[in-house]
Design an enzyme around this catalytic site. Sequence first.
Site, short mmCIF file in Angstrom:
data_model
loop_
_atom_site.label_atom_id
_atom_site.label_comp_id
_atom_site.label_asym_id
_atom_site.label_seq_id
_atom_site.Cartn_x
_atom_site.Cartn_y
_atom_site.Cartn_z
N GLY A 151 6.52 19.86 -32.52
CA GLY A 151 7.08 21.13 -32.96
C GLY A 151 7.61 21.00 -34.38
N ASP A 194 -2.16 17.42 -29.67
CA ASP A 194 -3.28 16.51 -29.91
C ASP A 194 -2.93 15.03 -29.79
OD1 ASP A 194 -5.30 18.57 -30.59
OD2 ASP A 194 -3.76 19.05 -32.06
N ASP A 230 16.23 18.64 -31.49
CA ASP A 230 16.92 18.30 -30.22
C ASP A 230 17.87 17.11 -30.35
OD1 ASP A 230 15.22 20.26 -29.24
OD2 ASP A 230 13.77 18.82 -28.46
N GLY A 258 16.83 22.47 -27.07
CA GLY A 258 17.32 21.11 -26.92
C GLY A 258 16.62 20.29 -25.86
N ILE A 275 14.14 30.86 -33.71
CA ILE A 275 14.99 31.10 -34.90
C ILE A 275 15.71 29.80 -35.25
CG2 ILE A 275 17.09 32.31 -35.65
CD1 ILE A 275 15.96 34.73 -34.06
N ARG A 321 14.53 26.92 -35.27
CA ARG A 321 13.64 25.95 -35.93
C ARG A 321 13.15 26.43 -37.29
NH1 ARG A 321 9.64 24.06 -31.36
NH2 ARG A 321 8.09 24.77 -32.85
O1 F6P Z 1 11.49 19.85 -29.29
C1 F6P Z 1 11.80 20.95 -30.08
C2 F6P Z 1 11.74 22.21 -29.27
O2 F6P Z 1 12.10 23.30 -30.11
C3 F6P Z 1 12.60 22.21 -28.02
O3 F6P Z 1 13.97 22.41 -28.27
C4 F6P Z 1 11.94 23.30 -27.21
O4 F6P Z 1 12.16 23.11 -25.84
C5 F6P Z 1 10.49 23.16 -27.55
O5 F6P Z 1 10.43 22.45 -28.79
C6 F6P Z 1 9.75 24.45 -27.71
O6 F6P Z 1 8.40 24.17 -27.89
P1 F6P Z 1 7.33 25.24 -28.39
O7 F6P Z 1 7.54 25.44 -29.87
O8 F6P Z 1 6.02 24.62 -28.07
O9 F6P Z 1 7.60 26.50 -27.64
#
Ligand code: F6P
Length: 364
Positions: A14, A78, A142, A185, A289, A291
């Site tokens: 991610g 991947d 996380d 998280g 939001i 991220r």
């Molecule tokens: O590992 C980062 C994270 O944002 C986690 O906190 C969350 O559970 C997951 O990735 C969400 O993943 P995706 O972007 O695939 O929905």
Amino acid sequence: MGERKKVAILTGGGDCPGLNAVISSVVKTAILKYKYEVIGYKFGYKGLYLNDYVKLDLNSVSGILHKGGTILYSSNKDNLFNYSAEENGVMIKKDVSNVAVHNLQKEGVDVLVVVGGDGTLTSARDFYRKGINVIGIPKTIDNDLALTDYTFGFQTSVNVVAEALGRLHTTGESHHRVMVLEVMGRNAGWIALYGGLAASADVILIPEIPYDITKVVEKVKERDRNNKSFTIIVVAEGAKPIDGQIVVSKIIEDSEDPIRLGGIGQKLAMDLERLIPHHEIRSTNLGHIQRGGDTSPYDRILSIRYGTQAVELIKEEKYGNMVCLRGNEIGYVSLEDVIGKIKNVNVNGSVMNAARSVGISFGD
Ligand code: F6P
């Protein structure tokens, strides 16, 4: 000056604030300090498999330090050691890591810098076992990677959570409501704990402490008695009640870590509505939001320190390691020691104790 090297970098899993700052600092240090050549594989390991890369020069990393996301793109699907591919009309899993090794050799790459979380770094460790010179850089909002105090990206998401809680505070107070905020998280409570503590949450629910809903109700009632007719609750997506399960929002079949958490905030709000029907409850899920957007100054600096340290490890040929932060010192640890462990919140640690001392409930 030493030997000229060709360095490749990829960002996997991610996305996370600070990826661009890492790319920028690796490229700048490699070129300016050691005159190395740098290329970047696109979409993480997928680019390595398809030999899809761009040459990275000073111009390509100009002006990206503060920006969230990654100029190299990313994928959390991947795993080249267990790759989803179609054969004779059927989807199968197969090990295509030799294709990646061949591509690295063909391009004359001396070192692969892998920026990622647990899944991405597991493959980095596996490529190192196959004889590829690898350096890892720990990424994830996380903050759950072992043997480093902080991963970059975490502090930025804490800032976002704290800001969101401040906004929920004013609206919750105006309407005398119980406001629930679900944060990310995975199976660790770092974002909930730090975000909640920074924004004076009344209740913080984390995966490390299964919660008793009657304790949450008690806290709301205690606040009522003290003429505080609103309550702020932060719940980590991986939290669960003592007598229940984590809430899964979806399963991504072709992902290495297929379970996506989400929905505990909504469940908690519904459960509270039944137990304290005279209160109005509202639930918000902050989602991605946390991220996105610009990288915080703290994470920019941490990313620059990680990126420059990675290049120093390349110079010293200390491969098979991940850069890390211990206290305020940047160092490195073996990838072998990092993989397969999750760093959870220490429920008896000083941050938890501080939170309890100022009256925050953890639902226990
Ligand atoms: O590992 C980062 C994270 O944002 C986690 O906190 C969350 O559970 C997951 O990735 C969400 O993943 P995706 O972007 O695939 O929905």
